[in-house]
Design an enzyme around this catalytic site. Sequence first.
Site, PDB file in Angstrom:
ATOM      1  N   THR A  33      26.996  37.375  38.535  1.00 22.39           N
ATOM      2  CA  THR A  33      26.947  38.301  37.384  1.00 22.39           C
ATOM      3  C   THR A  33      28.349  38.634  36.878  1.00 22.39           C
ATOM      4  O   THR A  33      28.639  38.505  35.685  1.00 22.39           O
ATOM      5  CB  THR A  33      26.230  39.607  37.807  1.00 22.39           C
ATOM      6  OG1 THR A  33      24.977  39.247  38.380  1.00 22.39           O
ATOM      7  CG2 THR A  33      26.020  40.533  36.630  1.00 22.39           C
ATOM      8  N   VAL A  34      29.224  39.059  37.777  1.00 25.63           N
ATOM      9  CA  VAL A  34      30.569  39.460  37.350  1.00 25.63           C
ATOM     10  C   VAL A  34      31.441  38.228  37.124  1.00 25.63           C
ATOM     11  O   VAL A  34      32.180  38.143  36.128  1.00 25.63           O
ATOM     12  CB  VAL A  34      31.222  40.408  38.390  1.00 25.63           C
ATOM     13  CG1 VAL A  34      32.592  40.864  37.910  1.00 25.63           C
ATOM     14  CG2 VAL A  34      30.331  41.619  38.661  1.00 25.63           C
ATOM     15  N   LYS A 122      33.583  46.168  47.199  1.00 25.01           N
ATOM     16  CA  LYS A 122      33.754  47.512  47.786  1.00 25.01           C
ATOM     17  C   LYS A 122      33.567  47.518  49.297  1.00 25.01           C
ATOM     18  O   LYS A 122      34.260  48.238  50.004  1.00 25.01           O
ATOM     19  CB  LYS A 122      32.809  48.511  47.131  1.00 25.01           C
ATOM     20  CG  LYS A 122      31.358  48.143  47.293  1.00 25.01           C
ATOM     21  CD  LYS A 122      30.415  48.962  46.466  1.00 25.01           C
ATOM     22  CE  LYS A 122      29.080  48.280  46.360  1.00 25.01           C
ATOM     23  NZ  LYS A 122      28.939  47.367  45.269  1.00 25.01           N
ATOM     24  N   GLY A 151      32.875  50.320  38.746  1.00 29.94           N
ATOM     25  CA  GLY A 151      32.794  49.132  37.871  1.00 29.94           C
ATOM     26  C   GLY A 151      33.843  49.128  36.780  1.00 29.94           C
ATOM     27  O   GLY A 151      35.028  48.927  37.032  1.00 29.94           O
ATOM     28  N   GLY A 204      15.900  46.064  36.492  1.00 28.01           N
ATOM     29  CA  GLY A 204      17.105  45.444  37.058  1.00 28.01           C
ATOM     30  C   GLY A 204      18.185  46.435  37.440  1.00 28.01           C
ATOM     31  O   GLY A 204      19.325  46.056  37.711  1.00 28.01           O
ATOM     32  N   GLU A 207      17.842  46.984  43.354  1.00 26.52           N
ATOM     33  CA  GLU A 207      17.451  45.755  44.045  1.00 26.52           C
ATOM     34  C   GLU A 207      16.103  45.947  44.724  1.00 26.52           C
ATOM     35  O   GLU A 207      15.637  47.082  44.899  1.00 26.52           O
ATOM     36  CB  GLU A 207      18.511  45.406  45.083  1.00 26.52           C
ATOM     37  CG  GLU A 207      19.816  44.998  44.430  1.00 26.52           C
ATOM     38  CD  GLU A 207      20.902  44.705  45.441  1.00 26.52           C
ATOM     39  OE1 GLU A 207      20.570  44.413  46.601  1.00 26.52           O
ATOM     40  OE2 GLU A 207      22.066  44.771  45.039  1.00 26.52           O
ATOM     41  N   LYS A 222      32.383  53.432  48.366  1.00 25.42           N
ATOM     42  CA  LYS A 222      33.244  53.709  47.209  1.00 25.42           C
ATOM     43  C   LYS A 222      34.075  54.977  47.441  1.00 25.42           C
ATOM     44  O   LYS A 222      35.244  55.040  47.068  1.00 25.42           O
ATOM     45  CB  LYS A 222      32.393  53.851  45.944  1.00 25.42           C
ATOM     46  CG  LYS A 222      31.707  52.547  45.556  1.00 25.42           C
ATOM     47  CD  LYS A 222      30.680  52.789  44.471  1.00 25.42           C
ATOM     48  CE  LYS A 222      30.002  51.492  44.029  1.00 25.42           C
ATOM     49  NZ  LYS A 222      28.834  51.760  43.175  1.00 25.42           N
ATOM     50  N   GLY A 319      27.484  46.304  35.817  1.00 29.25           N
ATOM     51  CA  GLY A 319      27.183  45.367  34.731  1.00 29.25           C
ATOM     52  C   GLY A 319      28.277  44.317  34.659  1.00 29.25           C
ATOM     53  O   GLY A 319      29.456  44.612  34.912  1.00 29.25           O
TER      54      GLY A 319
HETATM   55  N1  LIG Z   1      27.242  43.386  39.458  1.00 30.11           N
HETATM   56  C1  LIG Z   1      27.905  44.507  39.214  1.00 30.11           C
HETATM   57  O1  LIG Z   1      27.585  45.258  38.279  1.00 30.11           O
HETATM   58  C2  LIG Z   1      29.076  44.888  40.068  1.00 30.11           C
HETATM   59  C3  LIG Z   1      29.793  46.090  39.791  1.00 30.11           C
HETATM   60  C4  LIG Z   1      30.909  46.417  40.560  1.00 30.11           C
HETATM   61  C5  LIG Z   1      31.282  45.590  41.597  1.00 30.11           C
HETATM   62  N2  LIG Z   1      30.568  44.460  41.866  1.00 30.11           N
HETATM   63  C6  LIG Z   1      31.011  43.614  42.980  1.00 30.11           C
HETATM   64  O2  LIG Z   1      31.373  42.338  42.440  1.00 30.11           O
HETATM   65  C7  LIG Z   1      31.124  41.324  43.422  1.00 30.11           C
HETATM   66  C8  LIG Z   1      30.220  40.257  42.806  1.00 30.11           C
HETATM   67  O3  LIG Z   1      29.011  40.877  42.408  1.00 30.11           O
HETATM   68  P1  LIG Z   1      27.929  40.102  41.529  1.00 30.11           P
HETATM   69  O4  LIG Z   1      26.980  41.146  41.050  1.00 30.11           O
HETATM   70  O5  LIG Z   1      28.582  39.226  40.562  1.00 30.11           O
HETATM   71  O6  LIG Z   1      27.207  39.241  42.665  1.00 30.11           O
HETATM   72  P2  LIG Z   1      26.307  37.942  42.462  1.00 30.11           P
HETATM   73  O7  LIG Z   1      25.689  37.943  41.116  1.00 30.11           O
HETATM   74  O8  LIG Z   1      25.412  37.856  43.662  1.00 30.11           O
HETATM   75  O9  LIG Z   1      27.375  36.751  42.522  1.00 30.11           O
HETATM   76  C9  LIG Z   1      27.929  36.256  43.707  1.00 30.11           C
HETATM   77  C10 LIG Z   1      28.246  34.817  43.490  1.00 30.11           C
HETATM   78  O10 LIG Z   1      28.917  34.309  44.628  1.00 30.11           O
HETATM   79  C11 LIG Z   1      28.275  33.102  45.040  1.00 30.11           C
HETATM   80  N3  LIG Z   1      28.422  32.953  46.480  1.00 30.11           N
HETATM   81  C12 LIG Z   1      27.840  33.704  47.444  1.00 30.11           C
HETATM   82  N4  LIG Z   1      28.248  33.298  48.654  1.00 30.11           N
HETATM   83  C13 LIG Z   1      29.088  32.260  48.443  1.00 30.11           C
HETATM   84  C14 LIG Z   1      29.833  31.410  49.310  1.00 30.11           C
HETATM   85  N5  LIG Z   1      29.758  31.553  50.616  1.00 30.11           N
HETATM   86  N6  LIG Z   1      30.600  30.461  48.766  1.00 30.11           N
HETATM   87  C15 LIG Z   1      30.657  30.304  47.422  1.00 30.11           C
HETATM   88  N7  LIG Z   1      29.977  31.056  46.540  1.00 30.11           N
HETATM   89  C16 LIG Z   1      29.204  32.035  47.060  1.00 30.11           C
HETATM   90  C17 LIG Z   1      26.836  33.268  44.635  1.00 30.11           C
HETATM   91  O11 LIG Z   1      26.180  32.021  44.554  1.00 30.11           O
HETATM   92  P3  LIG Z   1      24.562  31.930  44.535  1.00 30.11           P
HETATM   93  O12 LIG Z   1      24.166  32.265  43.145  1.00 30.11           O
HETATM   94  O13 LIG Z   1      24.284  30.540  44.924  1.00 30.11           O
HETATM   95  O14 LIG Z   1      24.059  32.937  45.531  1.00 30.11           O
HETATM   96  C18 LIG Z   1      26.983  33.950  43.280  1.00 30.11           C
HETATM   97  O15 LIG Z   1      27.210  33.022  42.265  1.00 30.11           O
HETATM   98  C19 LIG Z   1      30.509  42.040  44.621  1.00 30.11           C
HETATM   99  O16 LIG Z   1      31.515  42.346  45.541  1.00 30.11           O
HETATM  100  C20 LIG Z   1      29.954  43.321  44.011  1.00 30.11           C
HETATM  101  O17 LIG Z   1      29.838  44.395  44.941  1.00 30.11           O
HETATM  102  C21 LIG Z   1      29.494  44.089  41.125  1.00 30.11           C
END
Ligand SMILES: NC(=O)c1ccc[n+]([C@@H]2O[C@H](COP(=O)([O-])OP(=O)(O)OC[C@H]3O[C@@H](n4cnc5c(N)ncnc54)[C@H](OP(=O)(O)O)[C@@H]3O)[C@@H](O)[C@H]2O)c1
Length: 452
Positions: A33-34, A122, A151, A204, A207, A222, A319
Site C-alpha cells: 500500500t505505502v 513502527k 502516517g 477497509g 483488519e 507509536k 493511507g
Molecule cells: N498502510 C498504512 O496506512 C500505513 C501507515 C503508516 C505506516 N505504515 C507502515 O508502512 C509499512 C508498510 O505498510 P503497508 O500498509 O504498505 O503494508 P503492505 O501493504 O502489507 O505491504 C508490504 C509489502 O511488502 C512485501 N513483503 C512482505 N514481506 C516481504 C519480504 N520478506 N520480502 C520482500 N517483500 C516483502 C509484501 O508483499 P506481498 O504483497 O507479497 O505480501 C507487500 O508488497 C509497515 O511498516 C506499516 O506499519 C503503513
Amino acid sequence: MPKRNAKPAVKAATSKGPEGGSACRVALIGCGTVGRAVAKILGQSGGSSLRLTHICNRNVEKKRKTVLANDVPRDVIWTDDVQAVLNSDVEIVIELIGGLNPAGQIVRSALEAGKSVVTANKQLIARHGSELLQLAGSKGCQIEFGASVAGGVPVLPALRTGLCGDRLHGIAGILNGTCNYILSRIENARIPFSEALEEAQARGYAEADASEDLDGGDARAKLAILALAGLHAQVAPESIRARTIRAVDAVDFDYAAELGCTIRQISRADLKENTLFAEVGPCLVPKDSPFGRVQRNLNLVLTSGQYGGDMAFLGAGAGGDPTAVAVVSDVMSVAQNLSAGRGSGPGKRDVASNVSTTSISTPKISSDFETPWYLRFFVRDQPGIVAQLAQIMAAHHLNIDSLLQKPGFDKASLPFVITLEPCRDAQLHPALEEMSRLDFSIRPCLCLPILR
Ligand SMILES: NC(=O)c1ccc[n+]([C@@H]2O[C@H](COP(=O)([O-])OP(=O)(O)OC[C@H]3O[C@@H](n4cnc5c(N)ncnc54)[C@H](OP(=O)(O)O)[C@@H]3O)[C@@H](O)[C@H]2O)c1
C-alpha cells in the site's frame, strides 16, 4: 496557489538530477500500500535529483502488475533479491515491508553497509529504535522513520526541528485510526461495538484480526516512538499499559454526553522527573476539546512544552498516499544531508536524524495517573446496590462525585454510572477488585479516566 496535479516537489536532493548524473540512488523494499504510493511519487517527479533504481518485493513479477507502468521509470530494476539491492550502489534504502523480521535484518544490513534507511515500521522502531539510531550514527549514515507515527501527519519531523528547542514534558494523541473510526461511529450512530467493528472491516479501516488496534498494541508502539523522539525517554512498548476499547458500549456515550464528554482511545505520556507516566486506552474527553472533535480515522497529537506550551498536529494517520508523503519527505531530508556531506568523505556527513541519541534516558514506567474516573456498572437490579458500592469506596477513601442512572433499561441488565473525584489508579484498583466480587454485577465494571 499551487497548481492541481503539479509534480511533487521532490527536488531537494543531492545535486543536478539524473541528467547531471549525480542523483541520489534510492531503492524501495516492499511495494504494498505505502510502497506503491512512494514509487508513484518518486516516479512522477521527473527531473528530480532522487533516482529510484530498484523495487524489491517477493513474488516480484506478480507485484509488478499492481503498479501502473507509467508510475515508475522504465529503467527501474524489479527484483526479489534483497541482497542484490544491499550489494548495489544505492545510497538510501526505503524499507516498507513492515513487521520485525526480515525487515529488521534488512535495515541492519543496509546500515552496516553504510546506506541510510527510511522506514515507516513502527514495530521495529518502537522496539529497536535507539539501537538502530546508534548503528546508523556509528556508520555515518541516517535512519529516518517520520511515517511510523501518525502516517502523513509530520509530528516526528516537528519534534526533531520545530520543537527541539523546547523541553517537552507531555505528549498525548489519538494515534490509531481504526479505534477512532469505531468509537466515533458508536458515538454518532449509537450502534453496538460489534457492528461498528464489522463496518470498519467492510470499509477497509480495520483488519480481519484487529486485536493490535483494538487492544492498544499499535498505539503503544507509536507512543513509545513519540516518547523517544519528544521526551528522549527509551521505553519498551510492552511496558506501557494498554486497555482495550472492546468493552465500550453505546450507552457509555449517553452517559459521557451527560458529563459533556465523549470517548476516544488516548495514548498519553507525561515525564515527571525520572518517571514516565504512560498508558493507552479509552478515556472520557470533553466533547468540545481537540480530542473530542477528532472524527473517523484522523490522528491528532498534542505536545506540551515547558517554554512553548501546547501544540497540536492533526491529519491523515494512515493511507498509502499520505504515508508515502512522509516517507518521501524523509528521503529528501536524507538526500539533502548526503549532498551536504558529499566530498567530505564517509563519517563526516551531517547525521541529523529524527532522534538524537545523546540525551536518551531510561525512566521508570508507571500508569498510576491521578484523574477523575468514570465507572460504569451493569447490574441485576436489587435493593442496596448503591449502598454496597458506596461502602467499598468509602473504605478505600474514594470520593463519589456523581451518580447517573438513565430510566428505561431492563432491570435484569441495568447500566448506571458513578464518577469519582481525582484519585490515583493504584488507589482505585483494589476497590474495583472488591466490587467485581459482588453478586449483582453482571459485567466487569468499565473504568475510564476522565481527562479534563
Ligand atoms: N498502510 C498504512 O496506512 C500505513 C501507515 C503508516 C505506516 N505504515 C507502515 O508502512 C509499512 C508498510 O505498510 P503497508 O500498509 O504498505 O503494508 P503492505 O501493504 O502489507 O505491504 C508490504 C509489502 O511488502 C512485501 N513483503 C512482505 N514481506 C516481504 C519480504 N520478506 N520480502 C520482500 N517483500 C516483502 C509484501 O508483499 P506481498 O504483497 O507479497 O505480501 C507487500 O508488497 C509497515 O511498516 C506499516 O506499519 C503503513
